[in-house]
Design an enzyme around this catalytic site. Sequence first.
Site, PDB file in Angstrom:
ATOM      1  N   ASP A   8      37.082  45.133  22.276  1.00  0.00           N
ATOM      2  CA  ASP A   8      37.438  46.429  21.425  1.00  0.00           C
ATOM      3  C   ASP A   8      37.595  47.779  22.153  1.00  0.00           C
ATOM      4  O   ASP A   8      37.910  47.695  23.420  1.00  0.00           O
ATOM      5  CB  ASP A   8      36.244  47.250  20.713  1.00  0.00           C
ATOM      6  CG  ASP A   8      34.716  47.268  21.709  1.00  0.00           C
ATOM      7  OD1 ASP A   8      35.090  48.108  23.136  1.00  0.00           O
ATOM      8  OD2 ASP A   8      34.374  47.813  20.999  1.00  0.00           O
ATOM      9  N   HIS A   9      37.869  48.866  21.732  1.00  0.00           N
ATOM     10  CA  HIS A   9      38.459  49.860  21.939  1.00  0.00           C
ATOM     11  C   HIS A   9      37.951  50.274  23.326  1.00  0.00           C
ATOM     12  O   HIS A   9      38.173  51.050  24.432  1.00  0.00           O
ATOM     13  CB  HIS A   9      38.535  50.886  21.018  1.00  0.00           C
ATOM     14  CG  HIS A   9      37.159  51.555  20.407  1.00  0.00           C
ATOM     15  ND1 HIS A   9      36.706  50.166  19.541  1.00  0.00           N
ATOM     16  CD2 HIS A   9      37.148  52.379  20.174  1.00  0.00           C
ATOM     17  CE1 HIS A   9      35.494  51.140  19.360  1.00  0.00           C
ATOM     18  NE2 HIS A   9      34.976  51.834  19.881  1.00  0.00           N
ATOM     19  N   CYS A  64      32.776  45.714  25.610  1.00  0.00           N
ATOM     20  CA  CYS A  64      32.952  46.790  25.151  1.00  0.00           C
ATOM     21  C   CYS A  64      32.122  47.420  25.274  1.00  0.00           C
ATOM     22  O   CYS A  64      32.479  47.141  27.103  1.00  0.00           O
ATOM     23  CB  CYS A  64      32.799  45.840  23.347  1.00  0.00           C
ATOM     24  SG  CYS A  64      30.357  45.535  23.256  1.00  0.00           S
ATOM     25  N   GLY A  65      32.034  48.043  24.862  1.00  0.00           N
ATOM     26  CA  GLY A  65      31.790  49.720  26.135  1.00  0.00           C
ATOM     27  C   GLY A  65      30.506  48.894  26.792  1.00  0.00           C
ATOM     28  O   GLY A  65      29.996  49.349  27.935  1.00  0.00           O
ATOM     29  N   THR A  66      29.137  48.134  26.010  1.00  0.00           N
ATOM     30  CA  THR A  66      28.096  47.922  26.886  1.00  0.00           C
ATOM     31  C   THR A  66      28.111  46.675  27.051  1.00  0.00           C
ATOM     32  O   THR A  66      27.766  45.564  27.713  1.00  0.00           O
ATOM     33  CB  THR A  66      26.645  47.944  25.740  1.00  0.00           C
ATOM     34  OG1 THR A  66      26.803  47.081  24.612  1.00  0.00           O
ATOM     35  CG2 THR A  66      26.509  49.408  26.052  1.00  0.00           C
ATOM     36  N   GLY A  67      28.769  45.743  26.677  1.00  0.00           N
ATOM     37  CA  GLY A  67      29.233  43.970  26.095  1.00  0.00           C
ATOM     38  C   GLY A  67      27.960  43.249  25.102  1.00  0.00           C
ATOM     39  O   GLY A  67      27.881  42.634  25.280  1.00  0.00           O
ATOM     40  N   ILE A  68      27.055  44.387  24.881  1.00  0.00           N
ATOM     41  CA  ILE A  68      26.082  43.341  24.303  1.00  0.00           C
ATOM     42  C   ILE A  68      26.266  43.142  23.332  1.00  0.00           C
ATOM     43  O   ILE A  68      26.030  42.149  22.631  1.00  0.00           O
ATOM     44  CB  ILE A  68      25.092  44.749  24.030  1.00  0.00           C
ATOM     45  CG1 ILE A  68      23.833  45.197  25.389  1.00  0.00           C
ATOM     46  CG2 ILE A  68      23.755  44.593  22.826  1.00  0.00           C
ATOM     47  CD1 ILE A  68      23.816  46.528  25.392  1.00  0.00           C
ATOM     48  N   GLY A  69      26.920  44.122  22.140  1.00  0.00           N
ATOM     49  CA  GLY A  69      27.559  43.678  20.406  1.00  0.00           C
ATOM     50  C   GLY A  69      28.657  42.451  20.513  1.00  0.00           C
ATOM     51  O   GLY A  69      28.056  41.348  20.211  1.00  0.00           O
ATOM     52  N   HIS A  97      23.074  27.506  36.289  1.00  0.00           N
ATOM     53  CA  HIS A  97      22.358  26.751  35.477  1.00  0.00           C
ATOM     54  C   HIS A  97      21.917  26.885  33.942  1.00  0.00           C
ATOM     55  O   HIS A  97      21.728  26.505  33.143  1.00  0.00           O
ATOM     56  CB  HIS A  97      21.352  27.704  35.840  1.00  0.00           C
ATOM     57  CG  HIS A  97      20.277  27.675  37.213  1.00  0.00           C
ATOM     58  ND1 HIS A  97      19.302  28.567  37.181  1.00  0.00           N
ATOM     59  CD2 HIS A  97      21.036  27.226  38.217  1.00  0.00           C
ATOM     60  CE1 HIS A  97      19.052  28.236  38.669  1.00  0.00           C
ATOM     61  NE2 HIS A  97      19.741  27.447  39.356  1.00  0.00           N
ATOM     62  N   ARG A 108      31.333  50.314  29.471  1.00  0.00           N
ATOM     63  CA  ARG A 108      30.378  51.638  29.965  1.00  0.00           C
ATOM     64  C   ARG A 108      29.150  51.683  31.659  1.00  0.00           C
ATOM     65  O   ARG A 108      28.695  52.577  31.125  1.00  0.00           O
ATOM     66  CB  ARG A 108      30.314  52.509  29.248  1.00  0.00           C
ATOM     67  CG  ARG A 108      31.548  52.596  27.815  1.00  0.00           C
ATOM     68  CD  ARG A 108      31.251  53.472  26.917  1.00  0.00           C
ATOM     69  NE  ARG A 108      32.448  53.725  25.987  1.00  0.00           N
ATOM     70  CZ  ARG A 108      32.762  53.572  24.909  1.00  0.00           C
ATOM     71  NH1 ARG A 108      31.372  52.780  23.756  1.00  0.00           N
ATOM     72  NH2 ARG A 108      33.814  53.917  23.983  1.00  0.00           N
ATOM     73  N   ARG A 131      18.516  19.078  36.467  1.00  0.00           N
ATOM     74  CA  ARG A 131      17.509  19.661  35.960  1.00  0.00           C
ATOM     75  C   ARG A 131      18.611  19.854  34.810  1.00  0.00           C
ATOM     76  O   ARG A 131      17.887  20.514  33.821  1.00  0.00           O
ATOM     77  CB  ARG A 131      16.832  19.952  36.719  1.00  0.00           C
ATOM     78  CG  ARG A 131      16.762  21.328  37.208  1.00  0.00           C
ATOM     79  CD  ARG A 131      15.573  21.666  38.176  1.00  0.00           C
ATOM     80  NE  ARG A 131      16.434  23.455  38.537  1.00  0.00           N
ATOM     81  CZ  ARG A 131      16.289  23.515  39.655  1.00  0.00           C
ATOM     82  NH1 ARG A 131      16.926  22.244  40.450  1.00  0.00           N
ATOM     83  NH2 ARG A 131      16.004  25.112  39.421  1.00  0.00           N
ATOM     84  N   HIS A 132      19.198  21.387  35.181  1.00  0.00           N
ATOM     85  CA  HIS A 132      19.854  21.857  34.053  1.00  0.00           C
ATOM     86  C   HIS A 132      20.570  21.697  32.902  1.00  0.00           C
ATOM     87  O   HIS A 132      20.249  22.163  32.043  1.00  0.00           O
ATOM     88  CB  HIS A 132      20.598  23.419  34.593  1.00  0.00           C
ATOM     89  CG  HIS A 132      19.929  23.579  35.498  1.00  0.00           C
ATOM     90  ND1 HIS A 132      19.255  24.708  35.500  1.00  0.00           N
ATOM     91  CD2 HIS A 132      20.056  23.632  37.068  1.00  0.00           C
ATOM     92  CE1 HIS A 132      18.333  25.540  37.034  1.00  0.00           C
ATOM     93  NE2 HIS A 132      19.627  24.344  38.424  1.00  0.00           N
ATOM     94  N   ARG A 135      18.084  21.513  29.707  1.00  0.00           N
ATOM     95  CA  ARG A 135      17.837  22.805  29.289  1.00  0.00           C
ATOM     96  C   ARG A 135      19.020  23.319  28.676  1.00  0.00           C
ATOM     97  O   ARG A 135      19.153  24.284  27.490  1.00  0.00           O
ATOM     98  CB  ARG A 135      17.351  23.118  30.045  1.00  0.00           C
ATOM     99  CG  ARG A 135      16.284  23.238  30.865  1.00  0.00           C
ATOM    100  CD  ARG A 135      15.709  24.469  32.645  1.00  0.00           C
ATOM    101  NE  ARG A 135      14.933  22.949  33.437  1.00  0.00           N
ATOM    102  CZ  ARG A 135      14.808  23.406  34.317  1.00  0.00           C
ATOM    103  NH1 ARG A 135      14.783  24.180  34.989  1.00  0.00           N
ATOM    104  NH2 ARG A 135      13.846  23.146  34.696  1.00  0.00           N
TER     105      ARG A 135
END
Length: 145
Positions: A8-9, A64-69, A97, A108, A131-132, A135
């Site tokens: 994003d911007h 994005c700014g935080t990567g979260i959204g 993993h 940011r 094993r991964h 999961r």
Amino acid sequence: MKIVLACDHGGFELKEAVREHLTKKGYEVNDIGVYDTNSVDYPDYGKKAAELVAGSDDKGIVICGTGIGISIAANKVHGIRCALCTNEYMARMSRMHNDANMLALGNRVIGQGAALDIVDVWLSTEFEGGRHLNRVKKIMEIENI
């Protein structure tokens, strides 16, 4: 393997650096935007990148700014395991993993040098399986609930 790249911007500046870095290293990059800092909605770009990665051998990097959204949006697409990483250890483990097929970064949150190191580690690390594998299968089964 192609790398789908989107932002994003708030992630534009870092996306440009990542694109240049990947191109210099010989990766085929599919840059789906954005191409400037005009305000856009990150879910649109996280979804679009994830749809291109899902069901393919390609990898994706979203910023994005935080990567979260943008990571949350990408993870809503069936078949996607998008890991938000802020250091090389997280990048390595997300591949070893969790078999992450997408990487999220926050422009940011981390510096450009650290981000490029994270990208390199993430792309060069293979899934351990073993094993991964069970999961990861359990994670993917959650999509069928």
